[in-house]
Design an enzyme around this catalytic site. Sequence first.
Site, short mmCIF file in Angstrom:
data_model
loop_
_atom_site.label_atom_id
_atom_site.label_comp_id
_atom_site.label_asym_id
_atom_site.label_seq_id
_atom_site.Cartn_x
_atom_site.Cartn_y
_atom_site.Cartn_z
N HIS A 91 0.83 -1.29 0.14
CA HIS A 91 0.24 -0.03 0.47
C HIS A 91 0.96 1.42 -0.08
O HIS A 91 0.47 2.54 0.12
CB HIS A 91 -0.87 0.71 1.42
CG HIS A 91 -2.21 0.25 0.88
ND1 HIS A 91 -3.00 0.24 0.63
CD2 HIS A 91 -2.76 1.93 1.55
CE1 HIS A 91 -4.75 1.03 0.08
NE2 HIS A 91 -3.48 2.26 1.14
N ASP A 158 -6.79 4.42 9.08
CA ASP A 158 -8.28 4.15 8.68
C ASP A 158 -8.70 3.11 7.92
O ASP A 158 -10.31 2.35 7.80
CB ASP A 158 -8.70 5.58 8.15
CG ASP A 158 -8.36 6.54 8.82
OD1 ASP A 158 -9.27 6.17 9.59
OD2 ASP A 158 -8.40 7.68 8.10
N GLU A 274 -11.25 13.06 13.27
CA GLU A 274 -11.02 12.96 12.43
C GLU A 274 -11.60 14.03 11.46
O GLU A 274 -12.80 15.12 12.08
CB GLU A 274 -10.79 12.00 11.40
CG GLU A 274 -9.67 10.83 11.91
CD GLU A 274 -9.52 10.09 10.70
OE1 GLU A 274 -9.92 10.23 9.19
OE2 GLU A 274 -8.88 8.93 11.30
#
Length: 528
Positions: A91, A158, A274
């Site tokens: 990623h 997340d 957030e």
Amino acid sequence: MAPKLLMLTAICRLIVIVGLTLNPNDLHLIEPEIQLSFNRTDIQSASSDFGKTVTQSPVAVLHPSSPTDIANLVKLAYEYGFAVSARGHGHSINGQATTANGVVVQMTRSPRSPVAAPLPVPVVNEKLMYVDVWGGELWIDVLKCTLTYGLAPKSWTDYLYLSVGGTISNAGISGQAFNYGPQISNVYEVDVVTGKGELVTCTEDQNSELFHAVLGGLGQFGIITRARIALEPSPQRVRWIRVLYSNFSSFTHDQEYLISLHGQPNSQKFDYVEGFVIVDEGLINNWRSSFFSPSNPVKISSVSSGGNVLYCLEITKNYYHHSDLETVNQEVDALLKKLNYIPASVFTTDLPYVDFLDRVHTAELKLRSKGLWDVPHPWLNLFVPKSRIADFDQGVFKGILGNKTSGPILIYPMNKNKWDEETSVVTPNEDVFYLVALLRSALQNGEEALTLERLSDENRRILKFCEEQNIGIKQYLPHYTTQQEWMDHYGEKWPQIYKRKMEFDPRHILAMGQRIFEPSFTSTMKSW
């Protein structure tokens, strides 16, 4: 020693005598002893990452069955000179886990991994509240395991389809970081294969220099093969709340107030804080910010006070049973009364804790179905000091970005005292700093504003603006192409980073995709 390994050793000695570096193409000689794959599919998979902007093909891929496999490979790389790069879920954004002339260690479980010697599974210690996990374990699988004991890690990212070793090599942040710190602040112990091929167990007190080096160390000092992660009793349910702001000052004031409550009892604070920025009206109803039903779409103009930018605060309150709802309602109402959001913009929903943590995967499946996941991702992640976040808003959100983007723009503050300064991560030198994450996707859909070239240019303009205005940002998931840029990034920490590199990876064979250190294969060849 097996015949083919003996042959490799003889070739390597001859190469060293004549002063050359090992040709990685000779690595096929050790395939039976170390589970190397030269399979075209494996090579192709390890040649790129989520960013889809960098391609570098390794010579081979290692599917380890144990830490010993990794240590044996690194020992050969250390003695004979070739690069080794650990890859989790792939990623990264700029080819950080790739290598053009060496071996990629595929840390996550794979159908090609040896069946006879499966990788270690997570082991939970209920009494001491921790879990030991393989470095390539995905966080979603860690969660599934710990939940069977009624426990869960404290700090998250997340997106849960990332490897443990991958996130703690960077920091690992999400909306819980204001309270618990990043994931690296919740690691008790790690096993590490250093750049010399040594397998070392590290804690705060045992081999502490290596322990702090690998946490946030971008893979420069060792490959994490095991991590001991702190746990807590797992909530069952989540109250998920979103509210809108049109005034940036009110938005940041409320965020900073909420994270200042980190030391208060759970009843007097939220569990997750957030936020995100909406500069594109189309995004107000997309997957990341769809806090109104598609059947009741919202227009920015209907809630904005004349500006073209909105800000969304995203907060949660955890709880255990439906019987707790009355208490949850009271606690949430008391906290919301102290905030200055647009009254008509409140959205609230209740859902299982697992569903909240895994919410991005649900979005991923939708994007994959539309062919919008496997596209270039020119992401830019920045830590911005609190004192300059208003300047950043004016110059970037209300300036450079215009009114078109192609993905979420996260923004939320964190408390610096929740970060351990002994780790390798660098953050702004203020008590509070913000993450600003432009998580955009390049789309070839005819809109010039959304092309890879245009978005990459915007990223460069943002970085230039920050430099010219002396905003003092630090990149998260940093990407630089010269060592001087890395030295500037680390600042006062650079001598420590350099010292750690010389101690734990003196030949610079690890994680060369980061481009921090040049390889020193020929200058330190072993003499026989």
